[in-house]
Write a protein that holds these residues in place. Structure first.
Motif, short mmCIF file in Angstrom:
data_model
loop_
_atom_site.label_atom_id
_atom_site.label_comp_id
_atom_site.label_asym_id
_atom_site.label_seq_id
_atom_site.Cartn_x
_atom_site.Cartn_y
_atom_site.Cartn_z
N ALA A 89 0.84 -1.21 0.00
CA ALA A 89 0.00 0.00 0.00
C ALA A 89 0.88 1.26 0.00
CB ALA A 89 -0.92 0.01 1.22
N PHE A 90 0.49 2.21 -0.83
CA PHE A 90 1.15 3.51 -0.89
C PHE A 90 0.16 4.57 -0.41
CE2 PHE A 90 4.90 2.28 -3.30
CZ PHE A 90 4.49 1.05 -3.80
N LEU A 91 0.59 5.38 0.56
CA LEU A 91 -0.23 6.50 1.02
C LEU A 91 0.34 7.78 0.43
CD1 LEU A 91 -0.81 5.21 4.62
CD2 LEU A 91 -2.48 5.32 2.76
N ILE A 92 -0.55 8.60 -0.08
CA ILE A 92 -0.18 9.77 -0.88
C ILE A 92 -0.83 10.99 -0.26
CG2 ILE A 92 -0.51 10.81 -3.17
CD1 ILE A 92 -0.37 7.95 -4.31
N GLY A 93 -0.05 12.06 -0.11
CA GLY A 93 -0.54 13.28 0.51
C GLY A 93 -1.81 13.80 -0.15
N CYS A 94 -2.59 14.55 0.60
CA CYS A 94 -3.92 15.00 0.16
C CYS A 94 -4.05 16.50 0.42
CB CYS A 94 -4.98 14.24 0.94
SG CYS A 94 -6.65 14.83 0.68
N SER A 95 -4.69 17.18 -0.53
CA SER A 95 -4.83 18.62 -0.40
C SER A 95 -5.77 19.02 0.74
CB SER A 95 -5.33 19.23 -1.72
OG SER A 95 -6.52 18.60 -2.14
N PHE A 96 -6.53 18.06 1.29
CA PHE A 96 -7.34 18.39 2.46
C PHE A 96 -6.45 18.90 3.60
CE2 PHE A 96 -10.91 15.08 1.39
CZ PHE A 96 -11.26 15.83 0.28
N SER A 142 4.88 19.01 0.28
CA SER A 142 4.84 17.54 0.22
C SER A 142 3.42 16.99 0.23
CB SER A 142 5.65 16.93 1.36
OG SER A 142 5.12 17.29 2.59
N VAL A 143 2.41 17.85 0.25
CA VAL A 143 1.02 17.39 0.12
C VAL A 143 0.33 18.23 -0.97
CG1 VAL A 143 0.77 16.32 2.36
CG2 VAL A 143 0.43 18.77 2.17
N HIS A 144 0.95 18.22 -2.16
CA HIS A 144 0.50 18.87 -3.40
C HIS A 144 0.94 20.32 -3.52
CE1 HIS A 144 -1.60 15.24 -4.22
NE2 HIS A 144 -2.54 15.42 -3.34
N GLY A 145 1.09 21.05 -2.40
CA GLY A 145 1.65 22.39 -2.46
C GLY A 145 0.78 23.39 -3.20
N ALA A 146 1.43 24.36 -3.85
CA ALA A 146 0.73 25.45 -4.52
C ALA A 146 -0.08 24.92 -5.71
CB ALA A 146 1.75 26.49 -4.99
N PRO A 147 -1.08 25.67 -6.16
CA PRO A 147 -1.89 25.24 -7.30
C PRO A 147 -1.03 25.01 -8.55
CG PRO A 147 -2.88 27.16 -6.25
CD PRO A 147 -1.53 26.98 -5.62
N VAL A 148 -1.52 24.11 -9.42
CA VAL A 148 -0.85 23.92 -10.71
C VAL A 148 -1.44 24.82 -11.79
CG1 VAL A 148 -0.11 21.54 -10.29
CG2 VAL A 148 -2.38 21.95 -11.27
N VAL A 154 -9.63 27.45 -8.88
CA VAL A 154 -8.20 27.23 -8.62
C VAL A 154 -7.97 25.72 -8.56
CG1 VAL A 154 -6.30 27.66 -7.02
CG2 VAL A 154 -8.04 29.42 -7.41
N PHE A 155 -6.94 25.26 -9.28
CA PHE A 155 -6.71 23.82 -9.48
C PHE A 155 -5.43 23.36 -8.80
CE2 PHE A 155 -9.08 25.55 -13.06
CZ PHE A 155 -10.16 24.68 -13.13
N TRP A 156 -5.57 22.33 -7.97
CA TRP A 156 -4.40 21.72 -7.32
C TRP A 156 -4.18 20.31 -7.86
CZ3 TRP A 156 -7.25 25.37 -4.69
CH2 TRP A 156 -6.55 26.31 -3.92
N ALA A 157 -2.93 19.86 -7.97
CA ALA A 157 -2.63 18.47 -8.33
C ALA A 157 -3.29 17.56 -7.30
CB ALA A 157 -1.11 18.25 -8.36
#
Lengths: 254, 254
Positions: A105-112, A177-183, A214-217
């Motif tokens: 399992a891979f856990l991936i940062g979330c923009s929440f 490290s949890v998506h950061g600034a908008p793309v 506004v769009f975030w990865a």
């Protein structure tokens, strides 16, 4: 409500999007693959750190994570998706019957994670105000492939008042490290998004006069890679139905 | 001198530590392992991002990197180390004869990246002033293991005037993906370092009255893991003799 209490409710069967739950604690996307796909999944994250910031990797066969003592990744998310050959075959509340010693399992940062500091700064987060799921869209931007894994960038969208967009950039940028600034800010057509009211994942939200999309990865990007690349088997969280960790949000701030 | 010119000199046989070379361009540590060790190497980086921030991974058998077009990782570093079963067996100028289709190269961020902005802020970087290699030490802190790979944290040390330590923290902290802020300031004994004048890698430097030894996580850490974990084969850069990329330092700033 703290993260352990939230997880115990989900384990008991509560099935809701997790935005706004256990505020102050980092939430995570999840992708589970056979060991034979683990290197390519990890490499996909390394090559696409903005949508896929990997914050933990389990030992093969282990459902336990360093991000929350005692949590069980097979039961403690509110909803899962099971994939065979890139097709969605099940959306269960728990995945014990699908688990095996071969899975990683891979856990991936979330923009929440940066929504709490945005709210604290007085920026409205519409899907939290409305109690709905965040809007997510597939884009026309391709991720950098890793072996057999490739696919488009997925983004989350929040409508932000034009005079607060810079603050939203500044605040989310403190969490690289949890998506950061908008793309991407405004101009959804340039991302290949033709209708904001019809998100590919999650729920639509109203965009009011004076607001900019506004769009975030987004950590749903690996699910889009599964749909494109069709590995024989994978499990993910259901978009918006995240794993809630014991890690305070500010751990990911720089 | 730009990075391509520096690489061409190293390819021609110039063998020197690279601190201060091609200022403004990111330098990188390198570890090359058989494909069978690639997942654990990548996972070791994911689990130890402060000492091992992986900034590129090559395709199996390819000596080419996305960080510098036309560069050849087999010839373009000034010095290499070749390891068998954890023992150093060669320190060649190029590794063409050791290369095979089974090898994967990992490039890891280097603290030299934030030396240029430190110099620009008027902070002396002693090993650059002296034209020597940076001092590096094995510590008593263990990295988080990844499968068969484990080992101690290695740190680089720079003596900084006490009234500039905070500036050095602030400036290096702006580069979280290339080691970032120091891991330890002063008190070398607490890291298990008993004699600063006898570094485990690189050259010693003078520490003057009014200066504090400041320690940053170091990309030589994977070499210490090789010495501890004894994989059958590996190649690394020689400590301080880095790969110079075409990527501007500021790319890694937040």
């Amino acid at each position: 409500m703290g993260p352990a209490e939230a997880r115990s409710r989900f384990r008991a069967g509560v099935r809701v999007p997790t935005a706004g739950w256990a505020p102050g604690y980092a939430q995570a996307n999840m992708i589970v693959v056979p060991r034979e796909y683990a290197y390519e999944t990890l490499l996909f994250g390394q090559r696409n750190p903005k949508p896929c910031p990997i914050i933990d990797v389990t030992e093969p066969g282990s459902p336990y994570t360093a991000l929350a003592e005692g949590a069980d990744l097979r039961t403690d998310l509110p909803a899962y998706r099971v994939w065979r050959d890139g097709e969605l075959v099940d959306e269960p509340d728990e995945i014990t019957r699908y688990w095996s010693d071969d899975l990683v399992a891979f856990l991936i940062g979330c923009s929440f994670t940066f929504e709490t500091p945005m709210l604290a700064a007085g920026i409205e987060v519409r899907h939290i105000s409305r109690g709905s799921n965040v809007s997510m869209y597939r884009t026309n931007r391709q991720c950098r492939p890793a072996g057999r894994l490739s696919g488009p960038l997925v983004v989350s969208m929040r409508p932000i008042a034009a005079d607060r967009v810079a603050d939203a950039v500044r605040i989310s940028g403190q969490f690289p490290s949890v998506h950061g600034a908008p793309v991407h800010i405004g101009e959804p057509e340039a991302l290949g998004i033709t209708d904001l009211s019809a998100p590919d994942f999650g729920d639509p939200v109203e965009i009011r006069d004076g607001e900019v999309p506004v769009f975030w990865a987004c950590g749903v990007t690996p699910q889009a890679a599964i749909m494109t690349s069709r590995p024989p088997f994978a499990i993910t969280h259901a978009p918006g139905y995240m794993f809630i960790s014991d890690v305070p949000d500010h751990t990911y701030a720089v």
